[in-house]
Design a protein around this motif. Structure first.
Motif: not given
Length: 571
Positions: A65-74, A148-157, A294-298
């Motif tokens: 159900f999450m895949g239907i609602a969100f897909g592979v997305s931000l 949340i920043w601790t999980q995404s510090f290599l990407s655009d916050g 993962a957010l940095a390379v993809q």
């Protein structure tokens, strides 16, 4: 009635509502007068596995159900990052300590003080958790952006605004995880594994309802839909915790809330659990690096790829390894309580052999069936490109599965032996290996997501090598022949099963209908969910029969759990 059948009945009477003896002394004498019941670990695991199968089916529905609602997305990445963080914070603050220290100390409380002592210890611990984890939940809610920043510090916050909003609701799961962990620990100590395994099913049902409502509500207001999902996800964790409370009374557990910081059992819990803070911190750091890398390379989708792949990765572990480890942990803790190292050595060796024998084949299955498994997601916002990304990641992640199962068993072994210092050291070594591998090969060498997946193998391999070395010294050896039997059996039978299952799927695609067709205009037509699922079931049944039927017929000791499941199905 044979002694073996009498013990089997004792394993499950807690789930049927039996009451313990009225005298604390008689309870202690009855439960600690003999060695741990390792012969029935497979039977206990069989009961849990049947419940976990239901849990995982609902868990798949939740992810579908999450895949239907969100897909592979931000949006999918934001939800998964925010939803995983409360569990990691709980583990860091208190969870690792409770998981590793509660059961052995609770056994001591029962053995020394009977029912009254057990009630006092549980009441004191619950009171302290309400204060500490309640405060942590509020603080986490306030400082959500920084966490949340601790999980995404290599990407655009700036991409994580929705994750911050989700997490302000999810933060209160920290408290519910803590209370639920104590309830599960008490029930497991009494060999009652029912409600701790039903809880996740109820959790999934609540969250599925939230995901199912999401598209309709989002059509009117996406903000309202996100809020409904945030509340529903947290409500699911609350239900998972609360459903266990009635079962406690059937075992004579009626804790009175009070705080006693001078309780020697509390001090023992802390002293045993403190080293796990290091191990938990390692897990938190590696998870943060993995998500950020993962957010940095993809960009945008990397974290969601990990989340979808981990559903299949954790499925065999949750169905089989968790139940084995949980049942085995109770027996190891009992034997360690009375100082029977020989029984601990035999039980731990048996457990390691079972982990390898069960999980090696399923690691091979994940690689063989990676693409059709992820084709099941292909609906709604989840397209064929997403299937390819998740399938590739899963193939490189799968080899770490048996090493993961053994690592979790070693954690329980160290806990049963009342010494978590070695486990903390092993996890630190594994964390360094994982981070170095991921940053070097995923980012530095440009190998991307496959290198992030392979970093898990590097991590658990390093941890397991250290754990084996220490356990052999502590227990004056391990049953290496028994362990080797599990490894060789898993590789040979698992390899044959995976090849046979993959052959069935290939034959169905060739002679019946392919899963993917390419039209002249370049567009892609994918098979329906029913056809994809049918192919997986057909190939999976053949793989399981080829792998485990010979083991059951030849009465491999590692296959006791499967024999138990078959007996229960026949009933």
């Amino acid at each position: 009635m044979s002694d073996e059948k009498r013990r089997e009945g004792a394993h499950f009477k807690g789930a049927e509502g039996a009451v313990e003896p009225t005298s604390p002394a008689s309870a202690a004498d009855d439960d600690f007068s003999t060695s741990g019941d390792y012969a029935n670990v497979g039977r206990s695991a069989g009961l849990m596995t049947l419940l976990i199968i239901i849990s995982r089916l609902t868990g798949f529905a939740r992810t579908w159900f999450m895949g239907i609602a969100f897909g592979v997305s931000l949006l999918a990445s934001s939800y998964n990052i925010a939803n995983n963080l409360p569990n990691m914070l709980y583990e860091l603050v208190m969870g690792g300590m409770l998981v590793t220290a509660f059961l052995p100390v609770y056994m001591d409380a029962r053995r020394q003080g009977g029912r009254e002592g057990a009630n006092a210890y549980v009441g004191n611990l619950l009171s302290i958790l309400l204060i500490i984890l309640g405060g942590v939940s509020v603080i986490a809610c306030v400082f959500a952006p920084a966490l949340i920043w601790t999980q995404s510090f290599l990407s655009d916050g700036s991409e994580m605004e929705t994750a911050v909003y989700f997490f302000r609701f999810f933060a209160f799961q920290i408290l519910f995880y803590g209370l639920g962990s104590v309830f599960s620990g008490v029930l497991n100590a009494h060999r009652d594994y029912f409600w701790s395994n039903v809880g996740p099913i109820l959790n999934n049902v609540v969250v599925i309802a939230s995901f199912a409502a999401f598209p309709a509500i989002a059509g009117v207001s996406e903000a309202a839909a996100i809020t409904v999902l945030a509340v529903g996800t947290t409500a699911g964790v609350f239900v998972q915790m609360a459903c266990q409370i009635p079962a406690l009374a059937r075992h004579g557990i009626h804790p009175r809330l009070h705080v006693d910081l001078h309780d020697p059992l509390l001090k023992k819990t802390v002293s045993l659990g403190v080293p796990t803070v290091i191990a938990t911190l390692c897990t938190l750091v590696t998870s943060s690096v993995m998500n950020s890398t993962a957010l940095a390379v993809q960009p945008g989708t990397g974290s969601s790829v990990i989340a979808y792949a981990r559903l299949w990765y954790t499925l065999p572990y949750a169905l089989l390894a968790v139940s084995l480890n949980t049942a085995l942990y109770t027996e190891l803790a009992r034997d360690a309580t009375v100082g029977d190292d020989d029984a601990v050595r035999d039980g731990l060796s048996r457990g390691i052999a079972q982990q390898f024998f069960v999980l090696i084949p399923f690691a091979l299955y994940l690689m063989a069936f990676s693409f059709p498994l992820n084709m099941v997601y292909c609906a709604g916002a989840f397209d064929i490109e997403g299937v390819g990304l998740v399938s590739e990641y899963l193939c490189f992640l799968a080899p770490s599965l048996p090493l993961y199962g053994v690592c979790m068993l070693m954690q329980k072994g160290c806990s049963a032996l009342r010494n978590m210092n070695p486990y903390a050291a092993f996890m630190l070594i594994g964390a360094v290996a994982e981070i170095a591998f991921s940053l070097t090969f995923a980012v530095g060498a440009g190998f991307g997501m496959p290198a992030i997946a392979l970093s898990m193998t590097a991590s658990y391999l390093a941890s397991d090598i250290g754990a084996f070395w220490w356990m052999r010294r502590r227990l004056r050896g391990l049953r290496t022949a028994k362990i080797a039997h599990g490894i060789v059996g898993g590789l040979v039978l698992g390899g044959l099963g995976a090849a046979a299952g993959a052959g069935v799927v290939a034959a169905l695609e060739t002679f019946v209908s392919p899963l993917i067709s390419y039209l002249p205009d370049g567009s892609v037509v994918t098979a329906g969910m029913a056809q994809t699922f049918a192919y997986i079931v057909a190939g999976g049944i053949v793989a399981l029969i080829v792998t485990f039927a010979p083991a059951i017929v030849l009465k491999f000791p590692e296959a006791e759990m499967f024999r138990s499941i078959l007996r229960r199905v026949k009933r």
